[in-house]
Design a protein around this motif. Structure first.
Motif, PDB file in Angstrom:
ATOM      1  N   GLN A  57       0.832  -1.200   0.000  1.00 50.06           N
ATOM      2  CA  GLN A  57       0.000   0.000   0.000  1.00 50.06           C
ATOM      3  C   GLN A  57       0.875   1.262   0.000  1.00 50.06           C
ATOM      4  O   GLN A  57       0.551   2.233  -0.671  1.00 50.06           O
ATOM      5  N   PHE A  58       1.986   1.234   0.721  1.00 42.60           N
ATOM      6  CA  PHE A  58       2.915   2.368   0.691  1.00 42.60           C
ATOM      7  C   PHE A  58       3.411   2.605  -0.733  1.00 42.60           C
ATOM      8  O   PHE A  58       3.491   3.746  -1.190  1.00 42.60           O
ATOM      9  N   ARG A  59       3.761   1.531  -1.432  1.00 40.04           N
ATOM     10  CA  ARG A  59       4.243   1.675  -2.806  1.00 40.04           C
ATOM     11  C   ARG A  59       3.153   2.269  -3.703  1.00 40.04           C
ATOM     12  O   ARG A  59       3.438   3.059  -4.589  1.00 40.04           O
ATOM     13  N   ARG A  60       1.890   1.877  -3.482  1.00 36.55           N
ATOM     14  CA  ARG A  60       0.790   2.456  -4.263  1.00 36.55           C
ATOM     15  C   ARG A  60       0.661   3.954  -4.017  1.00 36.55           C
ATOM     16  O   ARG A  60       0.210   4.685  -4.886  1.00 36.55           O
ATOM     17  N   LEU A  61       1.004   4.385  -2.815  1.00 36.07           N
ATOM     18  CA  LEU A  61       0.965   5.814  -2.496  1.00 36.07           C
ATOM     19  C   LEU A  61       2.191   6.544  -3.033  1.00 36.07           C
ATOM     20  O   LEU A  61       2.309   7.754  -2.870  1.00 36.07           O
ATOM     21  N   GLY A  62       3.108   5.804  -3.632  1.00 40.35           N
ATOM     22  CA  GLY A  62       4.324   6.413  -4.162  1.00 40.35           C
ATOM     23  C   GLY A  62       5.416   6.564  -3.125  1.00 40.35           C
ATOM     24  O   GLY A  62       6.330   7.370  -3.300  1.00 40.35           O
ATOM     25  N   ILE A  63       5.344   5.783  -2.054  1.00 43.96           N
ATOM     26  CA  ILE A  63       6.332   5.854  -0.980  1.00 43.96           C
ATOM     27  C   ILE A  63       7.172   4.582  -1.036  1.00 43.96           C
ATOM     28  O   ILE A  63       6.742   3.529  -0.592  1.00 43.96           O
ATOM     29  N   CYS A 115      -4.485   4.629  14.148  1.00 41.83           N
ATOM     30  CA  CYS A 115      -3.098   4.373  13.727  1.00 41.83           C
ATOM     31  C   CYS A 115      -3.000   4.112  12.230  1.00 41.83           C
ATOM     32  O   CYS A 115      -2.091   4.630  11.563  1.00 41.83           O
ATOM     33  N   ILE A 116      -3.921   3.333  11.685  1.00 44.22           N
ATOM     34  CA  ILE A 116      -3.848   3.004  10.264  1.00 44.22           C
ATOM     35  C   ILE A 116      -4.144   4.239   9.421  1.00 44.22           C
ATOM     36  O   ILE A 116      -3.587   4.423   8.342  1.00 44.22           O
ATOM     37  N   PHE A 117      -5.005   5.111   9.934  1.00 42.92           N
ATOM     38  CA  PHE A 117      -5.286   6.371   9.238  1.00 42.92           C
ATOM     39  C   PHE A 117      -4.004   7.188   9.108  1.00 42.92           C
ATOM     40  O   PHE A 117      -3.675   7.693   8.030  1.00 42.92           O
ATOM     41  N   PHE A 118      -3.252   7.327  10.198  1.00 39.91           N
ATOM     42  CA  PHE A 118      -2.024   8.118  10.154  1.00 39.91           C
ATOM     43  C   PHE A 118      -0.925   7.426   9.357  1.00 39.91           C
ATOM     44  O   PHE A 118      -0.113   8.094   8.714  1.00 39.91           O
ATOM     45  N   ALA A 119      -0.889   6.103   9.369  1.00 40.68           N
ATOM     46  CA  ALA A 119       0.139   5.392   8.598  1.00 40.68           C
ATOM     47  C   ALA A 119      -0.021   5.634   7.104  1.00 40.68           C
ATOM     48  O   ALA A 119       0.967   5.799   6.385  1.00 40.68           O
ATOM     49  N   PHE A 120      -1.268   5.673   6.625  1.00 38.72           N
ATOM     50  CA  PHE A 120      -1.517   5.822   5.193  1.00 38.72           C
ATOM     51  C   PHE A 120      -2.014   7.208   4.815  1.00 38.72           C
ATOM     52  O   PHE A 120      -2.531   7.404   3.718  1.00 38.72           O
ATOM     53  N   LEU A 121      -1.847   8.164   5.692  1.00 36.72           N
ATOM     54  CA  LEU A 121      -2.284   9.536   5.446  1.00 36.72           C
ATOM     55  C   LEU A 121      -1.546  10.098   4.237  1.00 36.72           C
ATOM     56  O   LEU A 121      -0.313  10.048   4.171  1.00 36.72           O
ATOM     57  N   LYS A 122      -2.311  10.608   3.287  1.00 37.63           N
ATOM     58  CA  LYS A 122      -1.688  11.223   2.108  1.00 37.63           C
ATOM     59  C   LYS A 122      -1.447  12.681   2.422  1.00 37.63           C
ATOM     60  O   LYS A 122      -2.380  13.440   2.635  1.00 37.63           O
TER      61      LYS A 122
END
Length: 131
Positions: A57-63, A115-122
């Motif tokens: 999921q991080f990679r999908r966000l470009g991270i 926590c999951i909201f902040f982990a994947f926060l764009k």
């Protein structure tokens, strides 16, 4: 990322883990190895799967390399969800827990969502937080 994606970021896995203790009670009543597996091993395996899904999921966000703060929130989220699922499994096998005891896994799950909201926060475009 939408709220639906954040809440259900690991798909059907939470539903399977919630139903598994009930299935063990129905089909493997009295089998201690099955109970121990559902309470201990299955949440650990699910945590490893979630870690893999989280980094995808991080990679999908470009991270490509998530900063430390994102890794921290993802790790906390996975640990909280593992604790929640283990607690739910234990409560499913217990016969004498009070109804109020179910508040504990509900609070843990709510904290997981934060926590999951902040982990994947764009974050908005511009200067990014670094390690």
């Amino acid at each position: 990322m939408s709220w639906k994606q954040i809440i259900a970021w690991d798909g059907i896995l939470p539903g399977i883990l919630a139903i598994l203790p009930l299935l063990v009670q129905i089909f493997a009543r009295g089998n201690d190895l099955a109970v121990i597996s559902v309470v201990v091993l299955v949440p650990i395996i699910a945590a490893l799967v979630r870690s893999s899904i989280g980094y995808r999921q991080f990679r999908r966000l470009g991270i490509s390399t998530p900063p430390l703060w994102r890794q921290f929130f993802l790790g906390c989220a996975i640990a909280l969800l593992m604790l929640c699922e283990g607690t739910v499994a234990i409560f499913n096998f217990a016969n004498d827990e009070p109804a109020e005891a179910w508040v504990f896994p509900a609070v843990i799950y709510g904290t997981y969502l934060i926590c999951i909201f902040f982990a994947f926060l764009k974050l908005p475009e511009g200067p990014q937080l670094s390690d």
